[in-house]
Design a protein around this motif. Structure first.
Motif, PDB file in Angstrom:
ATOM      1  N   VAL A 102       0.872  -1.171   0.000  1.00 51.55           N
ATOM      2  CA  VAL A 102       0.000   0.000   0.000  1.00 51.55           C
ATOM      3  C   VAL A 102       0.909   1.220   0.000  1.00 51.55           C
ATOM      4  N   VAL A 103       0.315   2.371  -0.187  1.00 48.41           N
ATOM      5  CA  VAL A 103       1.075   3.616  -0.185  1.00 48.41           C
ATOM      6  C   VAL A 103       0.871   4.319   1.149  1.00 48.41           C
ATOM      7  N   ARG A 104       1.947   4.842   1.659  1.00 45.82           N
ATOM      8  CA  ARG A 104       1.905   5.683   2.858  1.00 45.82           C
ATOM      9  C   ARG A 104       2.632   6.972   2.538  1.00 45.82           C
ATOM     10  N   GLY A 105       2.352   7.987   3.312  1.00 44.46           N
ATOM     11  CA  GLY A 105       2.998   9.275   3.094  1.00 44.46           C
ATOM     12  C   GLY A 105       2.220  10.107   2.107  1.00 44.46           C
ATOM     13  N   ASP A 106       2.866  11.138   1.619  1.00 40.76           N
ATOM     14  CA  ASP A 106       2.193  12.095   0.747  1.00 40.76           C
ATOM     15  C   ASP A 106       2.878  12.218  -0.596  1.00 40.76           C
ATOM     16  N   LEU A 107       2.075  12.531  -1.577  1.00 37.30           N
ATOM     17  CA  LEU A 107       2.559  12.858  -2.905  1.00 37.30           C
ATOM     18  C   LEU A 107       2.277  14.338  -3.099  1.00 37.30           C
ATOM     19  N   ALA A 108       3.296  15.098  -3.406  1.00 38.35           N
ATOM     20  CA  ALA A 108       3.120  16.539  -3.583  1.00 38.35           C
ATOM     21  C   ALA A 108       3.131  16.877  -5.076  1.00 38.35           C
ATOM     22  N   HIS A 109       2.479  17.962  -5.404  1.00 40.46           N
ATOM     23  CA  HIS A 109       2.418  18.458  -6.777  1.00 40.46           C
ATOM     24  C   HIS A 109       2.872  19.913  -6.759  1.00 40.46           C
ATOM     25  N   ASP A 110       3.845  20.235  -7.584  1.00 43.07           N
ATOM     26  CA  ASP A 110       4.346  21.606  -7.667  1.00 43.07           C
ATOM     27  C   ASP A 110       4.148  22.139  -9.077  1.00 43.07           C
ATOM     28  N   THR A 118     -12.616  25.155 -28.614  1.00 43.65           N
ATOM     29  CA  THR A 118     -13.331  25.176 -29.886  1.00 43.65           C
ATOM     30  C   THR A 118     -13.509  23.780 -30.475  1.00 43.65           C
ATOM     31  N   ALA A 119     -12.827  22.786 -29.951  1.00 44.69           N
ATOM     32  CA  ALA A 119     -12.967  21.411 -30.445  1.00 44.69           C
ATOM     33  C   ALA A 119     -14.371  20.897 -30.143  1.00 44.69           C
ATOM     34  N   GLN A 120     -14.825  19.911 -30.902  1.00 38.92           N
ATOM     35  CA  GLN A 120     -16.143  19.331 -30.660  1.00 38.92           C
ATOM     36  C   GLN A 120     -16.253  18.867 -29.208  1.00 38.92           C
ATOM     37  N   THR A 121     -15.216  18.212 -28.718  1.00 35.19           N
ATOM     38  CA  THR A 121     -15.087  17.899 -27.290  1.00 35.19           C
ATOM     39  C   THR A 121     -13.895  18.706 -26.804  1.00 35.19           C
ATOM     40  N   PRO A 122     -14.122  19.757 -26.020  1.00 34.86           N
ATOM     41  CA  PRO A 122     -13.002  20.572 -25.554  1.00 34.86           C
ATOM     42  C   PRO A 122     -11.953  19.729 -24.831  1.00 34.86           C
ATOM     43  N   THR A 123     -10.683  20.078 -25.049  1.00 42.12           N
ATOM     44  CA  THR A 123      -9.572  19.326 -24.472  1.00 42.12           C
ATOM     45  C   THR A 123      -8.621  20.253 -23.727  1.00 42.12           C
ATOM     46  N   ALA A 124      -7.872  19.643 -22.815  1.00 44.73           N
ATOM     47  CA  ALA A 124      -6.874  20.388 -22.049  1.00 44.73           C
ATOM     48  C   ALA A 124      -5.682  19.476 -21.780  1.00 44.73           C
ATOM     49  N   THR A 125      -4.533  20.100 -21.598  1.00 50.38           N
ATOM     50  CA  THR A 125      -3.316  19.398 -21.195  1.00 50.38           C
ATOM     51  C   THR A 125      -2.842  20.007 -19.889  1.00 50.38           C
ATOM     52  N   VAL A 126      -2.511  19.139 -18.935  1.00 50.22           N
ATOM     53  CA  VAL A 126      -2.022  19.570 -17.632  1.00 50.22           C
ATOM     54  C   VAL A 126      -0.591  19.093 -17.482  1.00 50.22           C
ATOM     55  N   GLN A 127       0.285  19.975 -17.019  1.00 54.67           N
ATOM     56  CA  GLN A 127       1.651  19.577 -16.700  1.00 54.67           C
ATOM     57  C   GLN A 127       1.827  19.715 -15.197  1.00 54.67           C
ATOM     58  N   ASP A 128       2.506  18.740 -14.614  1.00 51.35           N
ATOM     59  CA  ASP A 128       2.626  18.651 -13.169  1.00 51.35           C
ATOM     60  C   ASP A 128       4.052  18.245 -12.804  1.00 51.35           C
ATOM     61  N   CYS A 129       4.553  18.765 -11.703  1.00 50.34           N
ATOM     62  CA  CYS A 129       5.820  18.316 -11.154  1.00 50.34           C
ATOM     63  C   CYS A 129       5.481  17.446  -9.947  1.00 50.34           C
ATOM     64  N   MET A 130       5.673  16.139 -10.092  1.00 51.41           N
ATOM     65  CA  MET A 130       5.354  15.183  -9.044  1.00 51.41           C
ATOM     66  C   MET A 130       6.529  15.098  -8.072  1.00 51.41           C
ATOM     67  N   ASP A 131       6.230  15.178  -6.783  1.00 53.74           N
ATOM     68  CA  ASP A 131       7.258  15.083  -5.748  1.00 53.74           C
ATOM     69  C   ASP A 131       6.913  13.894  -4.855  1.00 53.74           C
ATOM     70  N   ILE A 132       7.706  12.817  -4.965  1.00 51.53           N
ATOM     71  CA  ILE A 132       7.438  11.607  -4.191  1.00 51.53           C
ATOM     72  C   ILE A 132       8.401  11.457  -3.013  1.00 51.53           C
ATOM     73  N   SER A 133       9.048  12.538  -2.605  1.00 52.11           N
ATOM     74  CA  SER A 133      10.041  12.463  -1.538  1.00 52.11           C
ATOM     75  C   SER A 133       9.433  12.038  -0.195  1.00 52.11           C
ATOM     76  N   LYS A 134       8.135  12.224  -0.002  1.00 51.35           N
ATOM     77  CA  LYS A 134       7.485  11.822   1.249  1.00 51.35           C
ATOM     78  C   LYS A 134       6.542  10.642   1.020  1.00 51.35           C
ATOM     79  N   TRP A 135       6.765   9.930  -0.037  1.00 48.42           N
ATOM     80  CA  TRP A 135       5.950   8.800  -0.453  1.00 48.42           C
ATOM     81  C   TRP A 135       6.652   7.522  -0.011  1.00 48.42           C
ATOM     82  N   GLN A 136       5.888   6.536   0.439  1.00 49.77           N
ATOM     83  CA  GLN A 136       6.439   5.247   0.836  1.00 49.77           C
ATOM     84  C   GLN A 136       5.590   4.134   0.273  1.00 49.77           C
TER      85      GLN A 136
END
Length: 189
Positions: free
Chosen positions: A107-115, A125-143
């Motif tokens: 299982v996962v313990r700790g936190d995952l941070a997003h910067d 304007t697309a028939q189905t509007p779209t988006a792109t998300v960019q994220d900096c994942m920080d798993i330093s406190k993830w276990q």
């Protein structure tokens, strides 16, 4: 390293580098109230006409991570609302990860941070509007924690603790939904 350790470690690395776990920056923060109109000039129009849609995309992305981390903390999607925020294909990927975790007894313990999580592209304007998300994942406190052995498993030494991930989203009738999530462990941030 025992077979159980390798299985748990493989599940952990797969999780980290394929579909990792939780909430982004404080996208839910409300702007401060404006002073009374009599004491201030009229507010300027937003420089970004898509600001509200971008906030909605980020809110869905953050909600997806919240639900995903609930699932990863118990290696089970039951009792979460993950399906509200991801497509069937993405949900299948998450469930596959959860099955590997369950089989490995992790299982996962700790936190995952997003910067610096941001919408980098938006097409309303697309028939189905779209988006792109960019994220900096920080798993330093993830276990990754072995429930079979009662201990945290070490991260692979080559595992970056901060890396870039990209998600795509579509605007459906009920709101924005995440369609893909792609981590890039080679691109640190």
């Amino acid at each position: 390293m025992t077979t159980r350790h390798r299985a748990g470690l493989c599940a952990a690395v797969t999780l980290v580098l394929t579909l990792t776990g939780c909430g982004g920056g404080d996208d839910s923060a409300e702007p401060s109230a404006a002073p009374p109109a009599a004491s201030s000039p009229a507010p300027a129009a937003s420089a970004d006409p898509d600001a509200a849609e971008k906030r909605a995309v980020l809110a869905s992305y953050t909600a997806m991570w919240t639900e995903q981390m609930k699932a990863y903390r118990k290696a089970d999607a039951k009792g979460t609302d993950l399906e509200r925020y991801v497509t069937a294909e993405a949900l299948g990927q998450f469930r596959s990860d959860l099955d590997r975790m369950k089989a490995a007894g992790t299982v996962v313990r700790g936190d995952l941070a997003h910067d610096d999580t941001k919408v980098t592209a938006l097409d309303m304007t697309a028939q189905t509007p779209t988006a792109t998300v960019q994220d900096c994942m920080d798993i330093s406190k993830w276990q990754t924690y072995s429930t079979k052995e009662g201990q945290a498993l070490p991260m692979p030494s080559a595992q970056p603790l901060r890396y870039v991930a990209t998600a795509t989203a579509e605007k459906w009738e009920d709101g924005w939904i995440i369609t893909t999530f792609t981590p890039d462990g080679a691109q640190t941030c």
